[in-house]
Write an enzyme that holds these catalytic residues in place. Sequence first.
Site, PDB file in Angstrom:
ATOM      1  N   TYR A  99       4.986  -0.560   9.108  1.00  0.00           N
ATOM      2  CA  TYR A  99       4.019  -1.354   9.876  1.00  0.00           C
ATOM      3  C   TYR A  99       4.556  -2.782  10.087  1.00  0.00           C
ATOM      4  CZ  TYR A  99      -0.187  -4.242  10.502  1.00  0.00           C
ATOM      5  OH  TYR A  99      -1.099  -5.168  10.952  1.00  0.00           O
TER       6      TYR A  99
ATOM      7  N   SER B 166      -5.671 -12.107   6.893  1.00  0.00           N
ATOM      8  CA  SER B 166      -6.693 -11.087   6.622  1.00  0.00           C
ATOM      9  C   SER B 166      -7.923 -11.437   7.449  1.00  0.00           C
ATOM     10  CB  SER B 166      -7.047 -11.078   5.133  1.00  0.00           C
ATOM     11  OG  SER B 166      -5.876 -10.968   4.342  1.00  0.00           O
TER      12      SER B 166
HETATM   13  C1  15L Z   1      -2.882  -6.607   8.264  1.00  0.00           C
HETATM   14  O1  15L Z   1      -1.938  -6.770   9.045  1.00  0.00           O
HETATM   15  C2  15L Z   1      -3.820  -5.483   8.411  1.00  0.00           C
HETATM   16  O2  15L Z   1      -4.033  -5.133   9.761  1.00  0.00           O
HETATM   17  C3  15L Z   1      -5.141  -5.732   7.726  1.00  0.00           C
HETATM   18  O3  15L Z   1      -5.841  -4.523   7.620  1.00  0.00           O
HETATM   19  C4  15L Z   1      -4.960  -6.360   6.339  1.00  0.00           C
HETATM   20  O4  15L Z   1      -4.297  -5.474   5.493  1.00  0.00           O
HETATM   21  C5  15L Z   1      -4.147  -7.630   6.487  1.00  0.00           C
HETATM   22  O5  15L Z   1      -2.923  -7.391   7.157  1.00  0.00           O
HETATM   23  C6  15L Z   1      -3.869  -8.309   5.165  1.00  0.00           C
HETATM   24  O6  15L Z   1      -2.710  -8.583   4.839  1.00  0.00           O
HETATM   25  O7  15L Z   1      -4.833  -8.599   4.444  1.00  0.00           O
END
Ligand code: 15L
Length: 264
Positions: free
Chosen positions: A131, A160
Amino acid sequence: MTHVLITGAAGSVGRMLRTRLAHHTLRLLDVAPVEDGPEDIRTADVTDLDALTAACAGVDAVVHLAGISSEGPWADILRVNIDGTRAVLEAARLAGVTRVILASSNHAVGFQERGDGDMPADVEARPDTYYGVSKAAMEALGKLYADRFGMTVTALRIGSCFPEPFNARSLATWLSPDDCGRLVEATLTTPLGGYRAVWGVSANTRRWWSLAAGEEIGYHPVDDAEAWADKVLAGQDEPDWSTEPDLVQVGGAFCRTPLGGRMH
Ligand code: 15L
């Protein structure tokens, strides 16, 4: 009045922005159903270049949120997040849209040591997951389209983004829904061109990341996760911010999640 296309409009950030950008003329696109409303609503997959090019026609800016929002199988991440971002940028170019805002993530740089309020928004990519790789690729694609075609591309390295902070890490990484709206508004109105990355984070007392790049484009966050600190930390000792595994690297638990695993 700005005409704005939002991809991924049915997702959680898309729904937060729909109300906060309602003073613009919105076109909302998602593969999932979007709740009915006065906006121009389109159903399409984010890799469908023809549908995206049609959706870009006549808009001033694209806010690209569509994608898998945490770790997942490589084939899915590749198709939706990387091919999808390429398709959105290419569709914008074909339709003559010169401003694109990309929803990147802190996980593009997840293996960086967390910083102390001063980590610059353009710190080098150190992805923590597939991701995270897709978000680093998103940023590279954004640079390509800015440099080659003169587009204005802003990558939001979002922390977040939830209604409230919910754990110790999010006291540092939280982006409030209202600040998310302020941030996107700044990207839509800044006269500064070219590519830039900005942190998507609120004015949190425990913030790890610098607000300087955001301030340059007119993003001035208002909210502070500290208002929730007592609730979040209730019943536990103050965490050790220098040794707690989730608190020493930007990406927190993502740095240890199995690659390709489904997290949601
Ligand atoms: C992200 O990129 C995610 O989309 C989100 O669901 C959270 O996990 C966030 O990062 C995070 O790091 O808290």
